[in-house]
Design an enzyme around this catalytic site. Sequence first.
Site, PDB file in Angstrom:
ATOM      1  N   LYS A  80       0.856  -1.187   0.000  1.00  0.00           N
ATOM      2  CA  LYS A  80       0.000   0.000   0.000  1.00  0.00           C
ATOM      3  C   LYS A  80       0.887   1.231   0.000  1.00  0.00           C
ATOM      4  O   LYS A  80       2.064   1.187   0.429  1.00  0.00           O
ATOM      5  CB  LYS A  80      -0.887   0.014   1.245  1.00  0.00           C
ATOM      6  CG  LYS A  80      -2.199   0.753   1.062  1.00  0.00           C
ATOM      7  CD  LYS A  80      -3.220  -0.083   0.317  1.00  0.00           C
ATOM      8  CE  LYS A  80      -4.574   0.614   0.285  1.00  0.00           C
ATOM      9  NZ  LYS A  80      -5.589  -0.204  -0.395  1.00  0.00           N
ATOM     10  N   GLY A 185     -20.747   6.064   3.784  1.00  0.00           N
ATOM     11  CA  GLY A 185     -19.848   6.411   2.688  1.00  0.00           C
ATOM     12  C   GLY A 185     -20.414   5.999   1.350  1.00  0.00           C
ATOM     13  O   GLY A 185     -20.499   4.809   1.051  1.00  0.00           O
TER      14      GLY A 185
END
Length: 351
Positions: A80, A185
Amino acid sequence: MSVFSHPEFDNHEQLTFFSDEKTGLKAIIAVHNTNLGPALGGCRMWHYASDEEALRDVLRLSRGMTYKSALANLKLGGGKSVIIGDPRQHKSEALLEMMGRCLERTGGQYIAAEDSGTSVPDLQVMSRFTDNVAGITERTGIDGLPCNGDPSPATAYGCFVGLKAAVKHQLGRDDLTGLKVAIQGVGNVGYRLAKHLRQAGAELYVTDIHEEQVRLAVTELDATAVAQEEILGLDVDVLAPCALGAVLNDFSIPQIKAKVIAGAANNQLALAKHDQMLQQRGILYAPDYVINAGGIIDIYYERVGHEHTKVRAHIDTIADTLQEIFRRADDSGRPTGEIANELAEERFMNK
């Protein structure tokens, strides 16, 4: 604090910090494990409250990608990257170009894709200076329509597949008509998940830090807008966290009335103990890195040969993986997150 004694450090193979004064770039790249293949994971840009928060995020997220790829049966490792900054204010073409140069310096150990705060066009800018990016090739999406490389549709579809599997296991129902789902979200993935659910007949309750996204869901999907501080405690059947992580914690779990948690956000558990807390309260948790693997599956096929029917069929296996996890959890009396970790480790450790 030493990186090696950081609570989120998990024998990561590589951790690199980048800074460029001219463009304002401050970034961290973490490679967790490459036993199964090169580390692939999103490049996130976020206005972190501190450097420590950014470090914690990249360590947790990179580890999660290792487990995600292993349980999705992909020949990939986990990595990541995070860029520290507000994507709506601090992002620039020069900053993205510099990030591309930084990616090139990892020597192919890490391959970046889009994530929160970045987009396919952003990754295309980075690709001017590196081949270590993915999810930027135009192709046929899983719905058979042209796609610019954005993995969000595949992530949302996989989350929908997994949510249905969790609902069937916990609530004993195949039909989603009237199912009450709270979505925290409604960005690229959350909105698409909401669309799948609405088409299946579910009742939607939504919130987002960006008001325009909420208005879109209300207008287009007949969703009910809910305040951010109220979404986790709604009296609904399913809670779908689709924003940032660590939303399942000491404070939020006692408020949750939903019997199923199935959402696309990464690292939803603030701490490992919260897996057990959910089980003790009779809440079925679909481990996030299992249910949100659709995007990485889609990107993987871009690298090895993309055919949308094969991609969709592979994403459908998310339901099978979850069913195995749920069965093992029931048989052993252990929480689902613990079972998922165990299954993943069987696949990528000692390879």
